[in-house]
Design a protein around this motif. Structure first.
Motif, PDB file in Angstrom:
ATOM      1  N   ILE A  38       0.635  -0.945  -0.100  1.00  9.41           N
ATOM      2  CA  ILE A  38       0.006   0.105  -0.040  1.00  9.41           C
ATOM      3  C   ILE A  38       1.275   1.296   0.175  1.00  9.41           C
ATOM      4  N   TYR A  39       0.750   2.349  -1.167  1.00  8.65           N
ATOM      5  CA  TYR A  39       1.482   3.454  -1.451  1.00  8.65           C
ATOM      6  C   TYR A  39       0.356   4.503  -1.034  1.00  8.65           C
ATOM      7  N   SER A  40      -0.270   3.684  -0.573  1.00 15.06           N
ATOM      8  CA  SER A  40      -1.235   5.405   0.131  1.00 15.06           C
ATOM      9  C   SER A  40      -2.380   5.259   1.073  1.00 15.06           C
ATOM     10  N   TYR A  41      -3.168   5.704   0.919  1.00 17.19           N
ATOM     11  CA  TYR A  41      -4.284   5.546   2.259  1.00 17.19           C
ATOM     12  C   TYR A  41      -5.083   4.472   2.259  1.00 17.19           C
ATOM     13  N   ILE A  42      -5.497   4.409   3.526  1.00 21.38           N
ATOM     14  CA  ILE A  42      -7.849   3.612   3.450  1.00 21.38           C
ATOM     15  C   ILE A  42      -8.277   4.133   4.316  1.00 21.38           C
ATOM     16  N   ARG A  43      -9.099   4.609   4.453  1.00 17.89           N
ATOM     17  CA  ARG A  43     -10.031   6.189   5.186  1.00 17.89           C
ATOM     18  C   ARG A  43     -11.411   5.175   5.082  1.00 17.89           C
ATOM     19  N   SER A  44     -11.814   5.563   6.563  1.00 15.43           N
ATOM     20  CA  SER A  44     -13.558   5.922   6.622  1.00 15.43           C
ATOM     21  C   SER A  44     -13.584   6.778   7.771  1.00 15.43           C
ATOM     22  N   SER A  45     -14.103   7.585   6.877  1.00 11.88           N
ATOM     23  CA  SER A  45     -14.931   8.806   8.297  1.00 11.88           C
ATOM     24  C   SER A  45     -16.314   9.714   8.338  1.00 11.88           C
ATOM     25  N   THR A  46     -16.199  10.157   8.695  1.00 11.51           N
ATOM     26  CA  THR A  46     -17.533  11.094   9.112  1.00 11.51           C
ATOM     27  C   THR A  46     -17.460  11.973   9.724  1.00 11.51           C
ATOM     28  N   THR A  47     -18.091  13.460   9.310  1.00 11.72           N
ATOM     29  CA  THR A  47     -17.721  14.221  10.357  1.00 11.72           C
ATOM     30  C   THR A  47     -18.670  14.839  10.662  1.00 11.72           C
ATOM     31  N   GLY A  48     -19.909  14.173  10.811  1.00 15.14           N
ATOM     32  CA  GLY A  48     -21.309  14.690  11.346  1.00 15.14           C
ATOM     33  C   GLY A  48     -21.287  13.418  12.671  1.00 15.14           C
ATOM     34  N   GLU A  49     -23.053  13.611  12.708  1.00 18.10           N
ATOM     35  CA  GLU A  49     -23.161  13.181  14.513  1.00 18.10           C
ATOM     36  C   GLU A  49     -22.941  11.151  13.870  1.00 18.10           C
ATOM     37  N   GLY A  50     -22.991  10.918  12.595  1.00 21.88           N
ATOM     38  CA  GLY A  50     -23.045   9.472  12.552  1.00 21.88           C
ATOM     39  C   GLY A  50     -22.053   8.471  12.990  1.00 21.88           C
ATOM     40  N   ASN A  51     -22.083   7.207  12.761  1.00 23.52           N
ATOM     41  CA  ASN A  51     -20.195   6.729  13.357  1.00 23.52           C
ATOM     42  C   ASN A  51     -19.998   6.309  11.713  1.00 23.52           C
ATOM     43  N   ALA A  52     -18.593   6.555  11.875  1.00 26.67           N
ATOM     44  CA  ALA A  52     -17.215   5.436  11.036  1.00 26.67           C
ATOM     45  C   ALA A  52     -17.612   4.200  10.436  1.00 26.67           C
ATOM     46  N   GLY A  53     -17.179   3.126   9.207  1.00 18.17           N
ATOM     47  CA  GLY A  53     -17.606   2.372   9.936  1.00 18.17           C
ATOM     48  C   GLY A  53     -16.052   1.682  10.309  1.00 18.17           C
ATOM     49  N   SER A  54     -16.300   0.510   9.841  1.00 20.93           N
ATOM     50  CA  SER A  54     -14.850  -0.620  10.512  1.00 20.93           C
ATOM     51  C   SER A  54     -14.225  -0.511   9.086  1.00 20.93           C
ATOM     52  N   VAL A  55     -12.580  -0.185   8.877  1.00 29.69           N
ATOM     53  CA  VAL A  55     -11.532  -1.039   8.292  1.00 29.69           C
ATOM     54  C   VAL A  55     -10.962  -2.167   8.648  1.00 29.69           C
ATOM     55  N   SER A  56     -10.792  -3.004   7.454  1.00 29.40           N
ATOM     56  CA  SER A  56      -9.752  -4.286   7.652  1.00 29.40           C
ATOM     57  C   SER A  56      -9.490  -4.370   6.712  1.00 29.40           C
ATOM     58  N   VAL A  57      -7.861  -4.892   6.774  1.00 28.64           N
ATOM     59  CA  VAL A  57      -7.293  -5.484   5.150  1.00 28.64           C
ATOM     60  C   VAL A  57      -6.583  -7.017   6.247  1.00 28.64           C
ATOM     61  N   GLN A  58      -6.798  -7.813   4.930  1.00 31.02           N
ATOM     62  CA  GLN A  58      -6.134  -8.700   5.425  1.00 31.02           C
ATOM     63  C   GLN A  58      -5.579  -9.756   4.009  1.00 31.02           C
ATOM     64  N   ALA A  59      -4.567 -10.211   4.521  1.00 31.34           N
ATOM     65  CA  ALA A  59      -3.818 -11.658   3.685  1.00 31.34           C
ATOM     66  C   ALA A  59      -2.752 -12.125   4.047  1.00 31.34           C
ATOM     67  N   ASN A  60      -3.553 -13.273   2.823  1.00 32.36           N
ATOM     68  CA  ASN A  60      -2.470 -14.221   3.664  1.00 32.36           C
ATOM     69  C   ASN A  60      -0.575 -14.920   2.925  1.00 32.36           C
ATOM     70  N   GLY A  61      -0.119 -13.586   2.828  1.00 35.27           N
ATOM     71  CA  GLY A  61       1.280 -13.706   2.613  1.00 35.27           C
ATOM     72  C   GLY A  61       1.134 -12.604   3.720  1.00 35.27           C
ATOM     73  N   ASN A  62       2.359 -11.055   3.252  1.00 36.60           N
ATOM     74  CA  ASN A  62       2.796  -9.923   3.891  1.00 36.60           C
ATOM     75  C   ASN A  62       1.840  -8.889   3.639  1.00 36.60           C
ATOM     76  N   ILE A  63       1.680  -7.936   4.419  1.00 40.53           N
ATOM     77  CA  ILE A  63       0.903  -6.772   4.377  1.00 40.53           C
ATOM     78  C   ILE A  63       2.338  -5.965   3.991  1.00 40.53           C
ATOM     79  N   SER A  64       2.414  -4.307   3.678  1.00 40.90           N
ATOM     80  CA  SER A  64       3.262  -3.695   3.776  1.00 40.90           C
ATOM     81  C   SER A  64       2.909  -2.159   3.862  1.00 40.90           C
ATOM     82  N   PHE A  65       3.147  -1.699   4.518  1.00 41.44           N
ATOM     83  CA  PHE A  65       2.058  -0.169   4.190  1.00 41.44           C
ATOM     84  C   PHE A  65       4.097   0.698   4.356  1.00 41.44           C
ATOM     85  N   VAL A  66       3.818   1.676   2.646  1.00 44.23           N
ATOM     86  CA  VAL A  66       5.868   2.310   2.555  1.00 44.23           C
ATOM     87  C   VAL A  66       5.475   3.594   2.449  1.00 44.23           C
TER      88      VAL A  66
END
Length: 235
Positions: free
Chosen positions: A6-34
């Motif tokens: 991952i060379y960018s970003y992953i986001r869940s957000s809300t700027t009002g009264e509602g709730n933001a959702g969950s965020v999940s990343v899964q892999a059967n190998g490596n996960i790299s944020f760079v």
């Protein structure tokens, strides 16, 4: 073996009264944020959701990359979880952040069947600035946990309680000015720091600013809360 880079970003957000959702990343190998990539969850008035990264091999956060859940209003921050069947590696000012202004900060959990390493000013930070409580921080490895010029910090700046820091591994080392800190700057108590190692615990060295490696639970001079305890066990 699948790998995720991952060379960018992953986001869940809300700027009002509602709730933001969950965020999940899964892999059967490596996960790299760079290269300053990040995954997070943000809310103003509602609750921020949970954020999780799970890999069947290794998880890497490199070059100022990070993961977090936070809120700037009355909502609660979500939990943050990083899990790897092998190793977890944070380097070059990479981070885990979890904070709340008025609500509760969420818990932070880092788990690995292998080793966990934080090096070169990488960090885990959990804090609250208002009436909510700071989240707990748990770092657990079947192998070794090493912090090199890096830190874990749990703070309360307002009326909420500080979060506890719990570290469990075969061996635990803090070197080159690495620190675990639980601090209160408000009216409630700082969290406790609990260390459990099957083999040994090492605290050694200084960073370039002259700060030594160590475990610290502090009360600010203008705070009315008390510092926490530092129970530890090793053979």
């Amino acid at each position: 073996m699948r790998k995720i880079y991952i060379y960018s970003y992953i986001r869940s957000s809300t700027t009002g009264e509602g709730n933001a959702g969950s965020v999940s990343v899964q892999a059967n190998g490596n996960i790299s944020f760079v290269d300053s990539s990040y995954i997070n969850n943000y809310s103003v008035e509602g609750n921020a959701g949970s954020v999780s990264v799970q890999a069947d091999n290794n998880v890497f956060f490199i070059d100022n990359s990070g993961i977090g859940s936070f809120t700037d209003g009355s909502g609660n921050a979500g939990s943050v979880s990083v899990q790897a069947d092998n190793n977890v590696f944070f380097a070059d000012s990479s981070y885990i952040n979890n904070y709340s202004v008025e609500g509760n900060a969420g818990s932070v959990s880092v788990q690995a069947n292998g080793n966990i390493s934080f090096i070169d000013n990488s960090r885990i930070s959990s804090f609250t600035r208002g009436s909510g409580n700071a989240g707990s921080v748990s770092v657990q490895a079947n192998g070794n946990i090493s912090f090199v010029n890096s830190f874990i910090r749990s703070d309360t700046f307002g009326e909420g309680k500080g979060g506890d820091i719990q570290i469990q591994a075969r061996s635990i080392s803090l070197t080159e000015g690495a620190e675990f800190l639980a601090i209160t700057e408000g009216g409630r108590n700082a969290g406790n720091i609990q260390i459990e190692a099957k083999d040994f615990v090492t605290l050694s060295g200084f960073n370039v600013k002259g700060f030594s490696s160590g475990l610290f639970t502090d009360t600010d001079k203008e705070a009315s809360g008390q510092g926490g305890n530092i129970p530890h066990s090793a053979p």
